[in-house]
Write an enzyme that holds these catalytic residues in place. Structure first.
Site, PDB file in Angstrom:
ATOM      1  N   GLY A   1      83.105 109.185 -15.184  1.00 24.82           N
ATOM      2  CA  GLY A   1      83.481 109.906 -14.440  1.00 24.82           C
ATOM      3  C   GLY A   1      84.946 109.809 -14.264  1.00 24.82           C
ATOM      4  O   GLY A   1      85.472 108.973 -14.714  1.00 24.82           O
TER       5      GLY A   1
ATOM      6  N   MET B   1      86.923 109.254 -11.382  1.00 28.16           N
ATOM      7  CA  MET B   1      87.119 108.425 -11.250  1.00 28.16           C
ATOM      8  C   MET B   1      87.056 107.115 -11.321  1.00 28.16           C
ATOM      9  O   MET B   1      87.643 106.050 -11.674  1.00 28.16           O
ATOM     10  CB  MET B   1      86.756 108.685  -9.096  1.00 28.16           C
ATOM     11  CG  MET B   1      87.608 109.281  -8.442  1.00 28.16           C
ATOM     12  SD  MET B   1      88.729 109.019  -8.169  1.00 28.16           S
ATOM     13  CE  MET B   1      89.044 106.886  -6.809  1.00 28.16           C
TER      14      MET B   1
ATOM     15  N   GLY C   1      82.691 103.968  -3.440  1.00 27.38           N
ATOM     16  CA  GLY C   1      83.882 104.995  -3.539  1.00 27.38           C
ATOM     17  C   GLY C   1      82.796 106.854  -3.461  1.00 27.38           C
ATOM     18  O   GLY C   1      83.892 106.927  -2.923  1.00 27.38           O
TER      19      GLY C   1
ATOM     20  N   THR D   1      81.182 109.401  -1.722  1.00 30.68           N
ATOM     21  CA  THR D   1      81.096 109.783  -0.189  1.00 30.68           C
ATOM     22  C   THR D   1      79.251 110.290  -0.188  1.00 30.68           C
ATOM     23  O   THR D   1      78.461 111.217  -1.143  1.00 30.68           O
ATOM     24  CB  THR D   1      81.682 110.512  -0.236  1.00 30.68           C
ATOM     25  OG1 THR D   1      81.736 111.695  -0.594  1.00 30.68           O
ATOM     26  CG2 THR D   1      83.405 110.144   0.387  1.00 30.68           C
TER      27      THR D   1
ATOM     28  N   HIS E   1      89.100 120.340  -1.748  1.00 27.88           N
ATOM     29  CA  HIS E   1      88.776 119.606  -2.654  1.00 27.88           C
ATOM     30  C   HIS E   1      88.480 120.108  -3.663  1.00 27.88           C
ATOM     31  O   HIS E   1      88.135 121.333  -4.163  1.00 27.88           O
ATOM     32  CB  HIS E   1      87.597 118.142  -2.685  1.00 27.88           C
ATOM     33  CG  HIS E   1      88.028 117.293  -1.417  1.00 27.88           C
ATOM     34  ND1 HIS E   1      88.344 117.592  -0.693  1.00 27.88           N
ATOM     35  CD2 HIS E   1      88.675 116.543  -2.156  1.00 27.88           C
ATOM     36  CE1 HIS E   1      88.063 116.063  -0.173  1.00 27.88           C
ATOM     37  NE2 HIS E   1      88.715 115.157  -1.546  1.00 27.88           N
ATOM     38  N   HIS E   2      88.728 119.767  -5.008  1.00 27.59           N
ATOM     39  CA  HIS E   2      88.733 120.358  -6.650  1.00 27.59           C
ATOM     40  C   HIS E   2      86.570 121.002  -6.315  1.00 27.59           C
ATOM     41  O   HIS E   2      85.653 120.146  -5.555  1.00 27.59           O
ATOM     42  CB  HIS E   2      88.033 119.498  -7.383  1.00 27.59           C
ATOM     43  CG  HIS E   2      86.967 118.025  -7.206  1.00 27.59           C
ATOM     44  ND1 HIS E   2      86.378 117.845  -8.087  1.00 27.59           N
ATOM     45  CD2 HIS E   2      87.969 116.975  -6.957  1.00 27.59           C
ATOM     46  CE1 HIS E   2      85.849 116.608  -7.534  1.00 27.59           C
ATOM     47  NE2 HIS E   2      86.352 115.766  -6.878  1.00 27.59           N
TER      48      HIS E   2
ATOM     49  N   LYS F   1      83.471 118.720  -6.469  1.00 25.21           N
ATOM     50  CA  LYS F   1      82.816 117.263  -5.168  1.00 25.21           C
ATOM     51  C   LYS F   1      81.487 118.144  -5.031  1.00 25.21           C
ATOM     52  O   LYS F   1      80.906 118.793  -4.119  1.00 25.21           O
ATOM     53  CB  LYS F   1      83.648 117.496  -3.798  1.00 25.21           C
ATOM     54  CG  LYS F   1      83.977 116.738  -3.191  1.00 25.21           C
ATOM     55  CD  LYS F   1      84.798 116.016  -2.011  1.00 25.21           C
ATOM     56  CE  LYS F   1      84.234 115.823  -1.183  1.00 25.21           C
ATOM     57  NZ  LYS F   1      83.878 113.722  -2.101  1.00 25.21           N
TER      58      LYS F   1
ATOM     59  N   GLY G   1      83.629 112.587   3.082  1.00 25.80           N
ATOM     60  CA  GLY G   1      83.882 111.468   4.076  1.00 25.80           C
ATOM     61  C   GLY G   1      85.028 110.908   4.781  1.00 25.80           C
ATOM     62  O   GLY G   1      85.115 110.421   5.483  1.00 25.80           O
ATOM     63  N   THR G   2      86.304 111.623   3.660  1.00 20.66           N
ATOM     64  CA  THR G   2      87.523 110.955   4.414  1.00 20.66           C
ATOM     65  C   THR G   2      87.321 111.889   5.574  1.00 20.66           C
ATOM     66  O   THR G   2      88.163 111.058   6.987  1.00 20.66           O
ATOM     67  CB  THR G   2      88.795 111.153   4.018  1.00 20.66           C
ATOM     68  OG1 THR G   2      88.331 110.540   2.208  1.00 20.66           O
ATOM     69  CG2 THR G   2      89.936 111.098   4.129  1.00 20.66           C
TER      70      THR G   2
END
Length: 275
Positions: free
Chosen positions: A16, A18, A108, A110, A164-165, A168, A174-175
């Site tokens: 992926g 990330m 990482g 979420t 976000h893109h 997602k 989550g942030t």
């Protein structure tokens, strides 16, 4: 003085966006060694993950079997770490599996619910095993959240916009949820109503937390990860904004988490707790 063996690391979700960045960062870290790369995509099975991500051969083939990889990592002389960048639907079971094998999770992904987080915390406590759940690995995001917490002492009105893109899977991010939770720790209500609002389209005013903080989610191609925290008071607006233009921005936080999780005996939520 003896030289400590490098930290064995498994990356789950290795192909992926990330995951690829994490593979490159781990490969360049002198105190880490990549021992596993997990991805479900059948077209990449057996291929060298280093060749796939463009950092040269690492002699680590991509496989789909997380359980087998965790079992192998658990046999390493040095305590092993699993970095998870997968999908909200899979992350809970991934983390439970890692803890069961004695492999320390750095997550990482979420989308975990409050009940799932509590269950994982109890599971990590029973195993006396470190686990890090990090909604955002960016140092800049932590600084934005700290500034928001300071501002909240002087402003009663605040809303959060996260962008976000469009790939997602979860919303709000989550942030954004974590930012609202941090603001909620002051125990004050936000956005006291001044009029009786009517939404002509359901959701027009976004989601709302128990503390009255509204969160708005935007999903568009061309975006990566962005967040605004907007405070309002008579005669003034105070805006905090963080923009990510490259996923490499998250990698210092990822590497820090891999190193720190080895020192923990329980689950910790949030990058700010280990800085």
């Amino acid at each position: 003085m003896s030289i400590q063996a490098p930290i064995p690391v498994v990356v789950n979700g290795a192909t992926g966006k990330m995951g690829r960045e994490a593979i490159k960062a781990i490969a360049q870290a002198n105190d880490m060694t990549l021992v596993g790369a997990i991805a479900r995509n059948p077209s990449v099975q057996g291929q060298d993950i280093g060749e796939i991500v463009g950092c040269g051969a690492l002699e680590v083939p991509v496989i789909a079997d997380l359980q087998a990889t965790l079992a192998m990592a658990a046999q390493e002389k040095q305590a092993a770490v699993m970095v998870d960048f997968t999908h909200p639907d899979a992350v809970y079971e991934n983390v439970r599996s890692a803890i069961a094998y004695g492999v320390r999770p750095v997550v990482g992904t979420t989308g975990l619910s409050s009940d799932q987080l509590q269950d994982l915390e109890e599971f990590a406590d029973k195993a006396s095993l470190g686990c890090l759940i990090i909604p955002n690995f960016s140092i800049g995001v932590v600084l934005m959240q700290q500034a928001a917490m300071q501002a909240s002492q002087y402003f009663d009105h605040v809303e959060i916009i996260e962008l976000h893109h469009n790939q997602k899977a979860d919303a709000p991010s989550g942030t954004a949820i974590q930012t609202a939770q941090l603001l909620g720790e002051f125990g004050k209500p936000y956005n006291p109503p001044t009029v009786a609002e009517t939404e002509k389209l359901p959701g027009a005013r976004g989601s709302v937390t128990e503390d009255g903080i509204r969160i708005h989610s935007v999903r568009l191609p061309g975006l990566l990860a962005h967040q605004e925290v907007i405070f309002g008071a008579p005669g003034q607006i105070y805006t905090l904004r963080h923009d990510t233009s490259d996923r490499a921005a998250y990698m210092p936080g990822v590497l820090l988490a891999i190193r720190k999780v080895l020192q923990l005996k329980t689950l910790i939520y949030g990058l700010e707790k280990i800085l």
